[in-house]
Design an enzyme around this catalytic site. Structure first.
Site, PDB file in Angstrom:
ATOM      1  N   THR A   1      37.354  38.645  40.077  1.00 10.79           N
ATOM      2  CA  THR A   1      37.444  40.196  40.357  1.00 10.79           C
ATOM      3  C   THR A   1      36.977  40.817  41.450  1.00 10.79           C
ATOM      4  O   THR A   1      35.997  40.428  41.852  1.00 10.79           O
ATOM      5  CB  THR A   1      36.872  40.868  39.287  1.00 10.79           C
ATOM      6  N   GLU A   2      37.836  41.430  42.320  1.00 12.21           N
ATOM      7  CA  GLU A   2      37.459  41.857  43.624  1.00 12.21           C
ATOM      8  C   GLU A   2      37.024  40.848  44.666  1.00 12.21           C
ATOM      9  O   GLU A   2      36.229  41.023  45.551  1.00 12.21           O
ATOM     10  CB  GLU A   2      36.212  43.114  43.341  1.00 12.21           C
ATOM     11  N   LEU A   3      37.412  39.695  44.047  1.00 12.48           N
ATOM     12  CA  LEU A   3      37.279  38.470  44.943  1.00 12.48           C
ATOM     13  C   LEU A   3      35.796  38.252  45.221  1.00 12.48           C
ATOM     14  O   LEU A   3      35.120  37.591  46.260  1.00 12.48           O
ATOM     15  CB  LEU A   3      37.798  38.694  46.549  1.00 12.48           C
TER      16      LEU A   3
ATOM     17  N   SER B   1      35.868  46.878  36.562  1.00 12.79           N
ATOM     18  CA  SER B   1      35.127  47.318  37.442  1.00 12.79           C
ATOM     19  C   SER B   1      35.615  48.667  38.136  1.00 12.79           C
ATOM     20  O   SER B   1      34.850  49.445  38.746  1.00 12.79           O
ATOM     21  CB  SER B   1      35.310  46.206  38.659  1.00 12.79           C
TER      22      SER B   1
END
Lengths: 458, 464
Positions: free
Chosen positions: B145-147, B347
């Site tokens: 998630t979100e790198l 997130s």
């Protein structure tokens, strides 16, 4: 640059937001090297026996004072040791004009006091602004034949005549008039001197009276705005009213937001809070404009779900009795408290006790009180119908009529600790960045533009 | 030949509805169905369907010379099933060409990797199963998630059997190094790390339609020259971005679809350039050096760290409160609670609470349903409060002064015991006096029972 300013109240006696704003702006202008001739209406109270003669007399007393701005209030400057002191010529004109009263109220106010032979009819306030400034008095009088009576409009035009008379003795580049009571004085001074006129709109008749506005007041306001070369409004909310309801050319209406006096070195009031519950506060005049009933309805909703809270409605006004009855009807008087009118130090004390401050105003041209709350580290909930909501980031904004949203915001602030922590961290910082110097600098730039364009036309 | 690895992240959160504190305990449905459907339909029509169609025709036309990579979050797939099943069909068509790689990620676009390896693995397993069932492929490369990437997270991912993982080519991670090489995890060298070239990715993702940008309007020819302009020894370039870039972040009217079509055609035809997928990079290249990332990095904002989701007190409070419930949620073993638990982890909910960009919130405001971060926090906490009550009820959890009894310790524990003993004493006293009054043990209870009529008066009337 010299400005002839028709303002209101000056320390040590300040009873409301208009006085605070005038003082803050003047001080800020002095900071930026602008000279101000400050003209105020002043009715002399008990301490001055000449006031008795004033009634019905043909002489208007004029006091001239030299008011010195020291750098005491500017903490930063003081640290660097530099000294900026400017003299301000302060002129008081014998007049019974007082701000914040409608023509009807004024009539009642004056008649009552004449009836009782009471001459101390300037509301005294203990709310002193911190300053090491000093007064030097010079006395003088002007001959004037006018009638004094319980007629506010008459008083306004009398004041205008005397004020312009006084003004002609002075030299200045710009005229600046604060709120409608001084607009006629501003117009008269403009006609007499040919200098550009700035009118400053702190509130309009629509803010004070809603749709049942007084047409005479409206006309005076409008003629002031039309005669002005520049109209300053305290928010875009007010700017829109000026443009739409008064039909003023938008190109000459400019918003300059108010600011707040920094706490500086003043010690934060230390208060021992002996109440376990969280305290949610409404502070202001209890009138339709301030939306007290929405606050009460939100309180009712919160109290259905939480024991850990008390509500305080501080202030007085024409809706106070109705509000007390309303609280009784809702059955929440055990947790909902009224304080009546609070004076200077009591206001600070109230803020120090509060965990949440709510300003549910139906219509608020600016609204300086949430800034004062934030300065005391109190999180604020403000209505979107207030001018101050245009500049504040660290505040919860709701529609005044949205009681559910208001209740939810109150509940959130008293229940989720991280939220108040955020406000304490960022709110105060944000408020301290709203400085009168910045507002005054904007004003100064506007003055310069006015004077320059005036020179071009000549 | 320089290979271009084109990867798209596809995600939409389940946005929460306006949930007041007086809904707590009364309303257990948290999602804004109308808004979610509305946004999903909009993105479907502007991005998902037209872009999939474009990519499908190019994949078919170039047969293996053009390749593209996707990761679709589990909650996006859930939403597509609800509101736009045709999009799943169109992704399946892309998968059927055999030239599309799908990556693994967390099911609910969560940041669980930061707090629990067990919870992390659970989410990844769920997501992999979903991808397998829909597209018939098993991902071998992971993107978090979100790198979000750190050495420790990389190690966890390696344990789950993945060959490689994507991460941000952030300056504070790379220093002087280039993102256009393959790296490996410093704790477990088996896991390769692919880094996003943020300069070239953001030229498209953020700047494409920015008229104040000196390169506007960007043409495919210019962009190809930039790609070729990278040093010769760099064999590949990772262009990672949101899929919503095409048609949504960069509006349809900006010509973004035409740009991509032209870019892909030109790359395929250019002798010096070609396409590849993450697993091909891993198979064909030797890693250059270990990559050390002790603190988590991400692809968000200028800072490329966690501050967009965990930067202020509100975000931390909400995050900690949410994850303090993990064991109880497992204990509750309830399908409804498990589903809400997953959706609340997105997130995005924490992103809306960010106070970082009060001045320039352009990206943070994208599809943001809230007026302010404060608003977002209050709404989320109200919902979380209701969720916690439900979970605790299911677990029969008892609290003393707001503290769950299993967390009581020391003085608190003694105090709690004392207070419950007192209550017990009072209750016993009450029972004993009741017994004494009736003269018979247990009579008090019988008396109470007697006052309740055994049959309803209505029935008696009927008998008469």
């Amino acid at each position: 640059m010299r400005v002839l300013m028709f303002g209101w109240e000056f320390p040590p006696h300040i009873s409301g937001g208009l006085g605070t704003a005038c003082f803050g702006l003047t001080r800020g202008l002095a900071f930026h090297g602008v000279d101000v001739i400050f003209v105020v209406p002043k009715a002399y109270g008990d301490e001055d026996q000449t006031a008795v003669k004033l009634v019905g007399a043909s002489q208007v007393q004029v006091k001239k004072r030299s008011y010195q701005f020291t750098n005491a209030a500017y903490g930063e400057l003081q640290k660097t040791g530099s000294k900026v002191i400017r003299d301000l010529l302060y002129i008081e004109i014998g007049s019974r004009l007082v701000p914040y009263l409608s023509p009807e109220e004024f009539g009642q106010y004056v008649s009552e006091r004449l009836l009782h032979g009471d001459t101390s009819w300037i509301e005294k306030s203990d709310r002193e602004l911190p300053s090491a400034d000093t007064f030097v008095e010079v006395l003088g009088t002007i001959e004037f034949t006018g009638k004094y009576g319980p007629d506010l409009i008459q008083e306004v035009s009398n004041y205008a005549i005397v004020a312009s008379e006084v003004a002609l003795e002075q030299e200045f580049d710009v005229i600046h008039a604060h709120d409608w009571l001084t607009y006629p004085a501003g117009i008269a001074a403009k006609n007499a001197s040919g200098k550009p006129l700035v009118v400053h709109v702190h509130a309009t008749e629509f803010d004070r009276s809603g749709e049942n506005y007084n047409t005479i007041v409206y006309d005076i306001e409008r003629s002031g705005m039309l005669a002005a070369d520049l109209v300053i409004t305290v928010s875009n909310l007010t700017r829109n009213i000026v443009i739409e309801r008064y039909g003023i050319d938008p190109s000459k209406v400019v918003t300059v937001y108010n600011a707040v006096e920094p706490t500086g070195d003043r010690k934060q009031l230390q208060v021992q809070k002996n109440i376990d519950e969280k305290v949610v506060t409404f502070l202001g005049r209890i009138t339709y404009q301030k939306g007290p009933e929405y606050f009460m309805e939100a309180a009712y909703k919160v109290l259905q779900y939480s024991d850990n809270v008390r509500f305080v409605m501080a202030g007085s006004g024409d809706l106070l009795r109705k509000m007390i009855r309303y609280a009784a009807r809702l059955g929440i008087t055990e947790k909902f408290h009224f304080t009546d009118f609070l004076k200077g130090p009591e206001v600070e004390y109230m803020f120090a006790l509060s965990d949440v401050y709510v300003m549910p105003s139906v219509s608020e041209p600016f609204g300086i009180s949430p800034l004062e709350a934030m300065r005391s580290n109190v999180p604020v909930i403000i209505s979107k119908q207030s001018g101050v909501s245009e500049i504040l980031k660290h505040a919860i904004k709701i529609d005044f009529w949205d009681v559910d949203a208001m209740a939810d915001a109150i509940y959130g602030l008293i229940s989720y600790d991280a939220l108040s922590a955020m406000f304490r961290e960022y709110g105060k910082e944000e408020v301290e960045s709203l400085k009168w110097e910045n507002a005054a600098l904007q004003l100064k730039n506007q003055y310069v533009q006015l004077v320059q364009s005036g020179n071009l036309q000549l | 030949m320089k290979k271009i690895c084109l990867y798209f992240q596809v995600h939409q959160p389940f946005r929460l509805k306006r949930y007041r504190f007086f809904d707590v305990g009364n309303d257990h449905y948290y999602y804004d169905d109308y808004l979610n459907k509305h946004i999903l339909k909009k993105v479907t029509n502007r991005c998902y369907l037209p872009t999939n169609e474009l990519l499908l025709s190019l994949l078919n036309e170039f047969d293996g010379k053009f390749k593209v990579t996707f990761s679709l979050s589990g909650i996006l797939l859930d939403q597509l099933e609800l509101y736009a099943p045709e999009v799943i069909g169109s992704f399946q068509k892309l998968a059927a060409t055999g030239h599309v790689e799908f990556l693994s990620e967390t099911y609910s676009h969560s940041l669980v990797a930061l707090v629990s390896s067990e919870g992390f693995k659970n989410q990844v397993d769920l997501h992999r199963k979903k991808i397998e069932s829909l597209f018939g492929v098993t991902p071998t490369v992971f993107r978090n998630t979100e790198l979000v990437y750190s050495d420790a997270i990389g190690e966890e991912v390696a344990k789950m059997g993945y060959k490689a993982m994507l991460a941000e080519g952030a300056k504070h991670v790379l220093g002087w190094k280039s993102p256009n090489f393959l790296y490996y995890n410093v704790l477990n060298p088996k896991l390769k790390v692919l880094l996003r070239n943020y300069k070239l990715s953001d030229d498209i993702a953020f700047r494409f339609s920015d008229r104040s940008w000196s390169e506007w309007p960007l043409h495919a020819e210019t962009y190809i020259n930039w790609l070729k302009g990278t040093p010769k020894e760099e064999d590949f370039i990772n262009l990672f971005m949101d899929y919503e870039t095409i048609g949504e972040h960069q509006p349809v009217e900006s010509g973004i679809h035409q740009f991509f079509e032209s870019l892909i055609r030109k790359i395929v035809k250019d002798r010096q350039l070609g396409f590849c997928t993450p697993s091909e990079i891993v198979a064909n290249h030797q890693p250059l050096a270990p990559l050390s990332v002790p603190y988590p990095s991400s692809w968000a904002d200028e800072e490329r760290d966690l501050s967009a989701w965990m930067g202020n007190e509100m975000q931390k409070e909400a995050f900690n409160k949410l994850y303090s419930m993990r064991k109880l949620v497992i204990g509750a073993d309830d399908p409804d609670l498990t589903k809400d638990w997953a959706y609340l982890q997105s997130s995005d909910h924490f992103y809306y609470m960010s106070t970082k960009f009060f001045a320039d919130q352009s990206v943070h405001n994208y599809f943001n349903p809230y007026n302010s971060p404060y608003d977002a926090f209050i709404n989320y906490m109200n919902i979380l409060t209701d969720f916690i009550i439900r979970v605790e009820k299911k677990n029969k959890r008892i609290r003393y002064k707001g503290i769950p009894i299993e967390e009581l310790a020391g003085l608190n524990l003694d105090e709690a015991i004392g207070s419950y003993e007192e209550i017990l004493k009072e209750l016993r006293k009450k029972r004993n006096t009741a017994r004494k009054q009736s003269g018979q043990p247990g009579q008090a209870i019988k008396n109470i029972v007697k006052t309740v009529p055994k049959t309803s008066p209505v029935k008696k009337k009927g008998k008469k």
